[in-house]
Design an enzyme around this catalytic site. Structure first.
Site, PDB file in Angstrom:
ATOM      1  N   GLU A 197      27.211  82.855  75.746  1.00  0.00           N
ATOM      2  CA  GLU A 197      26.426  81.907  76.545  1.00  0.00           C
ATOM      3  C   GLU A 197      25.350  82.631  77.361  1.00  0.00           C
ATOM      4  O   GLU A 197      24.207  82.185  77.443  1.00  0.00           O
ATOM      5  CB  GLU A 197      27.359  81.099  77.465  1.00  0.00           C
ATOM      6  N   TRP A 222      22.853  56.341  87.077  1.00  0.00           N
ATOM      7  CA  TRP A 222      23.411  57.295  86.113  1.00  0.00           C
ATOM      8  C   TRP A 222      24.870  56.910  86.021  1.00  0.00           C
ATOM      9  O   TRP A 222      25.679  57.227  86.871  1.00  0.00           O
ATOM     10  CB  TRP A 222      23.256  58.736  86.626  1.00  0.00           C
ATOM     11  N   HIS A 261      32.086  98.244  65.579  1.00  0.00           N
ATOM     12  CA  HIS A 261      31.912  97.863  64.169  1.00  0.00           C
ATOM     13  C   HIS A 261      30.448  97.542  63.854  1.00  0.00           C
ATOM     14  O   HIS A 261      30.141  96.911  62.854  1.00  0.00           O
ATOM     15  CB  HIS A 261      32.799  96.655  63.856  1.00  0.00           C
ATOM     16  N   LYS A 321      15.618  68.954  74.952  1.00  0.00           N
ATOM     17  CA  LYS A 321      16.857  68.813  75.707  1.00  0.00           C
ATOM     18  C   LYS A 321      17.959  68.226  74.831  1.00  0.00           C
ATOM     19  O   LYS A 321      19.129  68.620  74.901  1.00  0.00           O
ATOM     20  CB  LYS A 321      16.638  67.929  76.930  1.00  0.00           C
ATOM     21  N   LYS A 365      21.339  81.913  77.064  1.00  0.00           N
ATOM     22  CA  LYS A 365      20.481  81.542  78.205  1.00  0.00           C
ATOM     23  C   LYS A 365      19.249  82.445  78.244  1.00  0.00           C
ATOM     24  O   LYS A 365      18.124  81.995  78.400  1.00  0.00           O
ATOM     25  CB  LYS A 365      21.269  81.632  79.531  1.00  0.00           C
ATOM     26  N   ARG A 396      17.305  61.486  88.895  1.00  0.00           N
ATOM     27  CA  ARG A 396      18.708  61.367  89.316  1.00  0.00           C
ATOM     28  C   ARG A 396      19.490  60.419  88.411  1.00  0.00           C
ATOM     29  O   ARG A 396      20.720  60.370  88.481  1.00  0.00           O
ATOM     30  CB  ARG A 396      18.805  60.856  90.753  1.00  0.00           C
ATOM     31  N   GLU A 453      16.849  81.606  75.241  1.00  0.00           N
ATOM     32  CA  GLU A 453      16.141  80.322  75.165  1.00  0.00           C
ATOM     33  C   GLU A 453      15.076  80.149  76.239  1.00  0.00           C
ATOM     34  O   GLU A 453      14.141  79.368  76.048  1.00  0.00           O
ATOM     35  CB  GLU A 453      17.134  79.152  75.161  1.00  0.00           C
ATOM     36  N   ASN A 474      25.656  55.197  95.358  1.00  0.00           N
ATOM     37  CA  ASN A 474      25.611  56.443  94.570  1.00  0.00           C
ATOM     38  C   ASN A 474      26.887  57.218  94.880  1.00  0.00           C
ATOM     39  O   ASN A 474      27.199  57.459  96.053  1.00  0.00           O
ATOM     40  CB  ASN A 474      24.386  57.280  94.957  1.00  0.00           C
ATOM     41  N   GLY A 475      27.653  57.568  93.862  1.00  0.00           N
ATOM     42  CA  GLY A 475      28.909  58.299  94.069  1.00  0.00           C
ATOM     43  C   GLY A 475      30.007  57.696  93.223  1.00  0.00           C
ATOM     44  O   GLY A 475      29.741  56.958  92.262  1.00  0.00           O
ATOM     45  N   CYS A 530      23.041  58.913  91.107  1.00  0.00           N
ATOM     46  CA  CYS A 530      22.084  57.813  90.967  1.00  0.00           C
ATOM     47  C   CYS A 530      21.020  57.962  92.051  1.00  0.00           C
ATOM     48  O   CYS A 530      21.093  58.855  92.879  1.00  0.00           O
ATOM     49  CB  CYS A 530      22.795  56.483  91.169  1.00  0.00           C
TER      50      CYS A 530
HETATM   51  C1  AGP Z   1      21.536  74.813  75.805  1.00  0.00           C
HETATM   52  O1  AGP Z   1      20.968  75.337  76.920  1.00  0.00           O
HETATM   53  C2  AGP Z   1      20.610  74.113  74.894  1.00  0.00           C
HETATM   54  N1  AGP Z   1      19.903  73.106  75.545  1.00  0.00           N
HETATM   55  C3  AGP Z   1      21.254  73.644  73.592  1.00  0.00           C
HETATM   56  O2  AGP Z   1      21.850  74.739  72.977  1.00  0.00           O
HETATM   57  C4  AGP Z   1      22.301  72.537  73.760  1.00  0.00           C
HETATM   58  O3  AGP Z   1      23.450  73.049  74.332  1.00  0.00           O
HETATM   59  C5  AGP Z   1      22.627  71.965  72.380  1.00  0.00           C
HETATM   60  O4  AGP Z   1      21.459  71.409  71.841  1.00  0.00           O
HETATM   61  C6  AGP Z   1      23.731  70.910  72.465  1.00  0.00           C
HETATM   62  O5  AGP Z   1      23.309  69.817  73.189  1.00  0.00           O
HETATM   63  P1  AGP Z   1      24.368  68.701  73.617  1.00  0.00           P
HETATM   64  O6  AGP Z   1      25.374  69.343  74.496  1.00  0.00           O
HETATM   65  O7  AGP Z   1      23.550  67.658  74.338  1.00  0.00           O
HETATM   66  O8  AGP Z   1      24.990  68.159  72.359  1.00  0.00           O
END
Ligand code: AGP
Length: 606
Positions: free
Chosen positions: A479, A74, A502, A601, A483, A27, A486, A100-101, A2
């Site tokens: 993953e 938060w 394969h 996001k 990264k 935050r 994206e 905060n905590g 927070c």
């Molecule tokens: C990951 O870096 C991306 N932002 C995206 O793949 C994300 O993981 C996906 O949209 C799922 O989001 P969520 O965890 O908020 O459901």
């Protein structure tokens, strides 16, 4: 995570605190509040939602207080709403606290205080602090001494600021495992969780250390240890712009969040042992299969979770992209448990999968980072990750906290189903508790040696990249590739290394970086042969491995060393260099790493 702000000075403390809170919204932003003393009376304003909601309320109050504290939240305990928003007060309504905590022993303290006749208004852990201070003041202590005594009863992490109607000219604050800084002005002084809150007024800063507290008035700041002894502190000059300060001096939120992972994982682990007791434990016993649904990075966490749960609790687990799950005919019955993983808790496909499963009578456990989000409201149970707000679109700290929640869930299910002995459980939980410091050691070494940074410099002009892993690290290959894709827009593929022959091995030539995840685990030998296959096709091999893996270090063109741990826990350590690799490449290419093209996001549409 927070944001706390406080001010004591000659100006309108309300405005200064509100402006400071706006600077700290990165935050936490689910509710906010302010407290101040006006003509001898404590006034508290708090509102759920963004700070503008609070500002609207506050603008109707014409008082001009010179001392005020504020908070932007938060949520960790208690839904985001007007009652659970901070500041919290005691029974007399004369003491106001912002925090905060996480107070880990708040349930026990609350019970003790209720037995003494205290009444609680909120569902938060924080409110116990106000009532504890009230108890101390009843014994005749002044605010400072009362806060010190109350602090000695608290367990967990806390940065706290307090004002008291009877001592209107001061703010008393203290910190333990949560940040708190003091801004030193001319005839005015500030306090905050982070420097951006008051940087436009002063860049002269006192950084409080753990177990330190301070009394702040308009014309002086005194710092003490928790025994009340004076502590001399250095005033530091902060050379940052506000934008830089919001990122804590880091260039992007993504790199800041990568470095926040040790704390985020530690916070997610703390206070979570035996999260399934009583009825919930029976629930875990009843299920004979688990279906994990998620999207993107959360889906990759689910894949790692499958290894955790099947290895430890011997429950069959399927993992689905939520966007596919909702259109296939998933076989669900009353003995099916759905685990829905989502950082934001608002992802449309994951929500739809949850609703489908519930329609068919399944119970749903959500693993989520946002209290009060839609998924947490629709799930039967929620395990919260404590990553704090994740600003960068590319998810990093939320991912490793999801792994922590999944591992604790798997150990719990194994204990309840008697699949592991108490000593095994102890060994696994001990190994997990060592992960944050191993992550931190790696990140500190990287800050000094720049190993990953320099390797990324060799490859930022690549057109493609291949990531390979096996067993619990195969999802980490996925993953790592995600990264890179994206944020750097370089085409990358993650593959289970055994699949290479394969098909994907055809991609490898001298221009192809091949990232191999090769810790010393049950598939180490297999991975060594995969590296030899890639080298035979002139692939440029970057190996994430342990210091004693001599064969790999001989074969690979570049080596990134990680600490040893339990084989199931390697994903916590192997993912971090891959996050950094992608980050540095995107940064070298000059992209807006925090807001990559075409991405949001939280994906709230199908
Ligand atoms: C990951 O870096 C991306 N932002 C995206 O793949 C994300 O993981 C996906 O949209 C799922 O989001 P969520 O965890 O908020 O459901």
């Amino acid at each position: 995570m927070c944001g706390i702000v406080g001010y004591a000075g000659k100006d309108n403390a309300k405005n200064i605190v509100i402006n400071g809170l706006k600077r700290l919204e990165y935050r936490g932003y689910d509710s906010a509040g302010v407290a101040f003393i006006d003509s001898g009376k404590l006034k508290v304003y708090k509102k759920s939602g963004r700070i503008r909601n609070l500002e609207f309320e506050l603008n109707r109050d014409l008082s001009l207080p010179q001392v005020a504290i504020g908070h932007t939240r938060w949520a960790t305990h208690g839904e985001p709403n007007d009652i659970n928003a901070h500041p919290h007060t005691d029974c007399t309504g004369k003491i106001a606290v912002v925090h905060n905590g996480i107070i880990e022993n708040f349930t026990k303290l609350k019970k003790e205080l209720e037995l003494k006749g205290h009444t609680f208004k909120s569902k938060t852990d924080t409110e116990v602090i106000a009532h504890l201070i009230e108890e101390e003041i009843k014994t005749g202590k002044d605010l400072f001494k009362a806060v010190l005594s109350a602090a000695r009863k608290l367990k967990g992490s806390f940065a706290v600021a307090v004002i008291y109607e009877k001592e209107p000219d001061k703010i008393v604050c203290l910190r333990k495992d949560s940040p708190l800084v003091i801004g030193v002005g001319e005839g005015e002084n500030f306090l905050a969780s982070d420097v951006p809150a008051f940087l436009s007024y002063t860049n002269r800063v006192i950084f409080l250390d753990d177990n330190e507290c301070a009394i702040i008035t308009a014309d002086k700041v005194n710092v003490f240890d928790l025994n009340g002894n004076i502590v001399t502190k250095e005033i530091k000059q902060i050379p940052w712009s506000i934008a830089q300060a919001e990122k804590g001096g880091y260039k992007h939120f993504m790199i800041k969040e990568i470095y926040e992972q040790p704390k985020a994982v530690a916070d997610t682990i703390s206070g979570k042992l035996s999260m399934f007791a009583g009825q919930k434990a029976a629930l875990l016993k009843a299920f004979n299969k688990i279906q994990i649904v998620a999207c993107g990075t959360s889906y990759h966490a689910g894949l790692v979770g499958k290894f955790f749960i099947e290895s430890l609790a011997a429950i069959p687990v399927s993992v689905d992209y939520a966007s596919e799950y909702r259109y296939r005919n998933p076989i669900i019955d009353k003995n099916t448990l759905i685990v829905a993983i989502s950082q934001s808790g608002e992802t449309a496909d994951t929500l739809a999968a949850v609703r489908l499963a519930k329609e068919r009578g399944a119970k749903v456990v959500a693993i989520c980072n946002v209290i009060g989000s839609t998924i947490t409201r629709e799930a039967d149970y929620t395990i919260y990750t404590h990553a704090g707000p994740e600003i960068s679109v590319a998810s990093t700290k939320a991912f490793t906290t999801q792994l922590a929640a999944l591992f604790l869930f798997a150990v719990e299910a194994a204990r309840i189903r008697e699949k592991i002995s108490p000593s095994e459980e102890e060994r696994l939980l001990k190994a997990l508790s060592e992960i944050p410091s191993k992550m931190k050691a790696f990140l500190d070494k990287e800050s000094k040696n720049k190993t990953v940074h320099n390797i990324a410099l060799e490859f930022y002009n690549s057109q493609d990249a291949l990531y390979l892993g096996r067993f619990v690290n195969y999802p980490i290959a996925l993953e790592g590739a995600l990264k890179l894709k994206e944020i750097s827009y370089i085409h990358a593929e993650g593959y289970p290394a055994g699949e290479m022959k394969h098909g994907p091995i055809a991609l490898i030539d001298e221009k192809m970086p091949v990232v191999v995840i090769t810790p010393k685990d049950r598939v180490y030998e297999k991975m060594v042969s995969n590296i030899e296959e890639a080298k035979a096709r002139k692939g440029k091999v970057i190996a994430v491995t342990n210091p004693n893996c001599t064969e790999v270090k001989k074969l690979a063109d570049y080596t990134i060393e990680i600490a040893e741990t339990e084989e199931l826990l390697y994903p916590f350590l192997t993912v971090v260099p891959l996050q950094l690799f992608a980050y540095h490449i995107a940064d070298f290419l000059g992209y807006d790493v925090d807001q990559p093209r075409n991405l949001a996001k939280s994906v709230t549409v199908e």
